[in-house]
Design a protein around this motif. Structure first.
Motif, PDB file in Angstrom:
ATOM      1  N   LEU A 124     -22.999 -19.831  90.864  1.00 23.85           N
ATOM      2  CA  LEU A 124     -22.648 -19.295  89.553  1.00 23.85           C
ATOM      3  C   LEU A 124     -23.776 -18.465  88.935  1.00 23.85           C
ATOM      4  O   LEU A 124     -23.749 -18.183  87.733  1.00 23.85           O
ATOM      5  CB  LEU A 124     -22.275 -20.448  88.609  1.00 23.85           C
ATOM      6  N   ALA A 125     -24.742 -18.083  89.756  1.00 22.38           N
ATOM      7  CA  ALA A 125     -25.896 -17.349  89.230  1.00 22.38           C
ATOM      8  C   ALA A 125     -25.481 -16.045  88.558  1.00 22.38           C
ATOM      9  O   ALA A 125     -25.932 -15.731  87.451  1.00 22.38           O
ATOM     10  CB  ALA A 125     -26.898 -17.069  90.348  1.00 22.38           C
ATOM     11  N   GLU A 126     -24.612 -15.265  89.204  1.00 20.48           N
ATOM     12  CA  GLU A 126     -24.201 -13.982  88.634  1.00 20.48           C
ATOM     13  C   GLU A 126     -23.400 -14.172  87.355  1.00 20.48           C
ATOM     14  O   GLU A 126     -23.481 -13.350  86.438  1.00 20.48           O
ATOM     15  CB  GLU A 126     -23.404 -13.177  89.661  1.00 20.48           C
TER      16      GLU A 126
ATOM     17  N   ALA B  62     -23.837 -16.608  85.198  1.00 22.25           N
ATOM     18  CA  ALA B  62     -24.812 -16.953  84.158  1.00 22.25           C
ATOM     19  C   ALA B  62     -25.602 -15.725  83.726  1.00 22.25           C
ATOM     20  O   ALA B  62     -25.856 -15.521  82.528  1.00 22.25           O
ATOM     21  CB  ALA B  62     -25.758 -18.035  84.678  1.00 22.25           C
ATOM     22  N   MET B  63     -25.955 -14.868  84.680  1.00 21.90           N
ATOM     23  CA  MET B  63     -26.785 -13.715  84.374  1.00 21.90           C
ATOM     24  C   MET B  63     -26.074 -12.711  83.475  1.00 21.90           C
ATOM     25  O   MET B  63     -26.691 -12.084  82.611  1.00 21.90           O
ATOM     26  CB  MET B  63     -27.263 -13.060  85.672  1.00 21.90           C
ATOM     27  N   GLN B  64     -24.770 -12.536  83.653  1.00 18.52           N
ATOM     28  CA  GLN B  64     -24.060 -11.590  82.795  1.00 18.52           C
ATOM     29  C   GLN B  64     -24.009 -12.104  81.367  1.00 18.52           C
ATOM     30  O   GLN B  64     -23.997 -11.333  80.416  1.00 18.52           O
ATOM     31  CB  GLN B  64     -22.672 -11.277  83.348  1.00 18.52           C
ATOM     32  N   ALA B  65     -24.004 -13.429  81.201  1.00 16.34           N
ATOM     33  CA  ALA B  65     -24.058 -13.994  79.860  1.00 16.34           C
ATOM     34  C   ALA B  65     -25.419 -13.722  79.218  1.00 16.34           C
ATOM     35  O   ALA B  65     -25.507 -13.414  78.021  1.00 16.34           O
ATOM     36  CB  ALA B  65     -23.793 -15.501  79.915  1.00 16.34           C
ATOM     37  N   TYR B  66     -26.482 -13.815  80.023  1.00 18.89           N
ATOM     38  CA  TYR B  66     -27.818 -13.489  79.524  1.00 18.89           C
ATOM     39  C   TYR B  66     -27.890 -12.024  79.094  1.00 18.89           C
ATOM     40  O   TYR B  66     -28.492 -11.691  78.066  1.00 18.89           O
ATOM     41  CB  TYR B  66     -28.866 -13.758  80.602  1.00 18.89           C
ATOM     42  N   VAL B  67     -27.286 -11.137  79.887  1.00 21.01           N
ATOM     43  CA  VAL B  67     -27.305  -9.706  79.544  1.00 21.01           C
ATOM     44  C   VAL B  67     -26.626  -9.489  78.194  1.00 21.01           C
ATOM     45  O   VAL B  67     -27.116  -8.718  77.353  1.00 21.01           O
ATOM     46  CB  VAL B  67     -26.615  -8.863  80.632  1.00 21.01           C
TER      47      VAL B  67
ATOM     48  N   SER C  91     -36.701 -13.583  81.514  1.00 19.94           N
ATOM     49  CA  SER C  91     -37.420 -14.523  82.380  1.00 19.94           C
ATOM     50  C   SER C  91     -36.475 -15.577  82.934  1.00 19.94           C
ATOM     51  O   SER C  91     -36.558 -15.957  84.105  1.00 19.94           O
ATOM     52  CB  SER C  91     -38.565 -15.188  81.604  1.00 19.94           C
ATOM     53  N   GLN C  92     -35.564 -16.047  82.092  1.00 22.10           N
ATOM     54  CA  GLN C  92     -34.571 -17.011  82.550  1.00 22.10           C
ATOM     55  C   GLN C  92     -33.638 -16.379  83.580  1.00 22.10           C
ATOM     56  O   GLN C  92     -33.237 -17.015  84.562  1.00 22.10           O
ATOM     57  CB  GLN C  92     -33.755 -17.538  81.365  1.00 22.10           C
ATOM     58  N   MET C  93     -33.307 -15.108  83.368  1.00 22.55           N
ATOM     59  CA  MET C  93     -32.471 -14.395  84.338  1.00 22.55           C
ATOM     60  C   MET C  93     -33.156 -14.297  85.683  1.00 22.55           C
ATOM     61  O   MET C  93     -32.530 -14.438  86.735  1.00 22.55           O
ATOM     62  CB  MET C  93     -32.158 -12.990  83.822  1.00 22.55           C
ATOM     63  N   LYS C  94     -34.466 -14.044  85.660  1.00 19.81           N
ATOM     64  CA  LYS C  94     -35.217 -13.921  86.899  1.00 19.81           C
ATOM     65  C   LYS C  94     -35.202 -15.238  87.671  1.00 19.81           C
ATOM     66  O   LYS C  94     -35.021 -15.273  88.884  1.00 19.81           O
ATOM     67  CB  LYS C  94     -36.658 -13.495  86.610  1.00 19.81           C
ATOM     68  N   ILE C  95     -35.364 -16.334  86.949  1.00 16.02           N
ATOM     69  CA  ILE C  95     -35.295 -17.651  87.580  1.00 16.02           C
ATOM     70  C   ILE C  95     -33.900 -17.886  88.161  1.00 16.02           C
ATOM     71  O   ILE C  95     -33.739 -18.365  89.285  1.00 16.02           O
ATOM     72  CB  ILE C  95     -35.648 -18.755  86.558  1.00 16.02           C
ATOM     73  N   GLU C  96     -32.893 -17.509  87.384  1.00 18.79           N
ATOM     74  CA  GLU C  96     -31.511 -17.671  87.832  1.00 18.79           C
ATOM     75  C   GLU C  96     -31.239 -16.865  89.090  1.00 18.79           C
ATOM     76  O   GLU C  96     -30.589 -17.333  90.031  1.00 18.79           O
ATOM     77  CB  GLU C  96     -30.561 -17.226  86.720  1.00 18.79           C
TER      78      GLU C  96
END
Length: 326
Positions: free
Chosen positions: A165-167, A169-174, A153-158
């Motif tokens: 820096l969205a991408e 942050a998203m790879q860290a979520y993955v 859900s946080q990734m979707k918001i991001e």
């Protein structure tokens, strides 16, 4: 005992109606967009019965929060329900059958192959723990399910903020999702696929192998149901009957559609001449190839190469994009 889902034809990726004008239906609608990682709400996107035999250029993490379905991967069937996370490799031939009348809840995360090259730490954890190869379907605890859903859900918001820096942050979520998934246990298959479906799977695997590796030095050679049946040591009528039973279409139509999809990919992804592409697809000369392409696509190969996507492409297909590429 057979259930209704065993005999109900499933949808092919390229059979789903396009909202675009003739000639603007791409190989994979997400393929032509310039993205590296994307998050999609499963309930909003919808998910019909489907078979996805052709190659994708992205990895997919599918997290189920509600609903049920039967996932066929390789030689096994998996009964999928809530708190299940799936890791689908780009080359995986998968089949999905809904076992509930409504689409369940969940979130998809998709990222391109090149995204892994850009983030070595993400690639390292995937390789080390064999996600997408040995670890494909995991059932997680209730606590891990909540954590994974929160991260997605946080990734979707991001992804919706599309910041600089969205991408990153998203790879860290993955990575966090992968680590949390390790707390789950391997999800055992419910059964092996039937002999009938094994033959269907073998056909699609052979079709993909024949078209996926096509290039100037390795043109497509098999173009008929008889040739595929001979390669699989099966009677052509028998194989055609099995494939039609499971997909609702004869082998000749599936081969034709796959040749068209590969033609579109070569037209957009390469600078090869029409004559070269004609030979790769298996035509003796360019006029015959151009006639074949225009008959089924609606425009000539040159017209498609110049404009594979309509100006309104992104807005028109956004609501249905996930059903095209699952």
């Amino acid at each position: 005992m057979k259930t209704r889902r065993d005999t109900q034809p499933i949808t092919m990726v390229y059979d789903i109606p396009s909202l675009l004008p003739p000639g603007t239906t791409p190989v994979s609608r997400l393929y032509y967009e310039d993205w590296n990682i994307k998050v999609v709400d499963r309930e909003k996107s919808g998910c019909d019965n489907y078979l996805s035999p052709n190659r994708r250029d992205f990895y997919k993490i599918m997290f189920m929060t509600s609903g049920t379905g039967l996932k066929t991967m390789g030689n096994y069937n998996y009964y999928i329900n809530e708190r299940t996370i799936l890791f689908l490799h780009p080359n995986e031939i998968v089949c999905w059958r809904n076992t509930t009348p409504t689409v369940g809840g969940g979130i998809f995360c998709m990222f391109k192959k090149r995204y892994l090259d850009q983030h070595p730490s993400l690639k390292l954890i995937i390789d080390r723990y064999k996600f997408f190869t040995e670890k494909k379907i995991l059932r997680v605890s209730e606590q891990s399910a909540k954590m994974i859903h929160s991260l997605l859900s946080q990734m979707k918001i991001e992804s919706e903020t599309a910041g600089e820096l969205a991408e990153e942050a998203m790879q860290a979520y993955v990575q966090l999702i992968l680590v949390e998934s390790l707390k789950g246990t391997d999800y055992a298959p419910t059964s092996e696929i039937t002999n009938d479906y094994r033959h269907v799977y073998d056909f699609f695997e052979l079709l993909e192998k024949e078209t996926n590796l096509a290039n100037l030095d390795n043109p497509i050679r098999m173009r008929t149901a008889k040739e595929y049946a001979q390669k699989l040591n099966l009677n052509p009528n028998y194989l055609n009957g099995l494939v039609k039973k499971h997909t609702g279409q004869p082998i000749s139509t599936l081969i034709k559609n796959r040749l068209l999809e590969e033609s579109k990919a070569l037209l957009v992804q390469t600078d090869w001449t029409l004559q070269e592409i004609s030979q790769i697809i298996g035509f003796a000369d360019q006029p015959n190839f151009s006639q074949f392409f225009k008959k089924y696509v609606g425009v000539t190969p040159n017209e498609f190469r110049r404009s594979p996507i309509s100006p309104d492409y992104e807005g028109k297909v956004q609501s249905s994009e996930e059903s095209i590429v699952v």
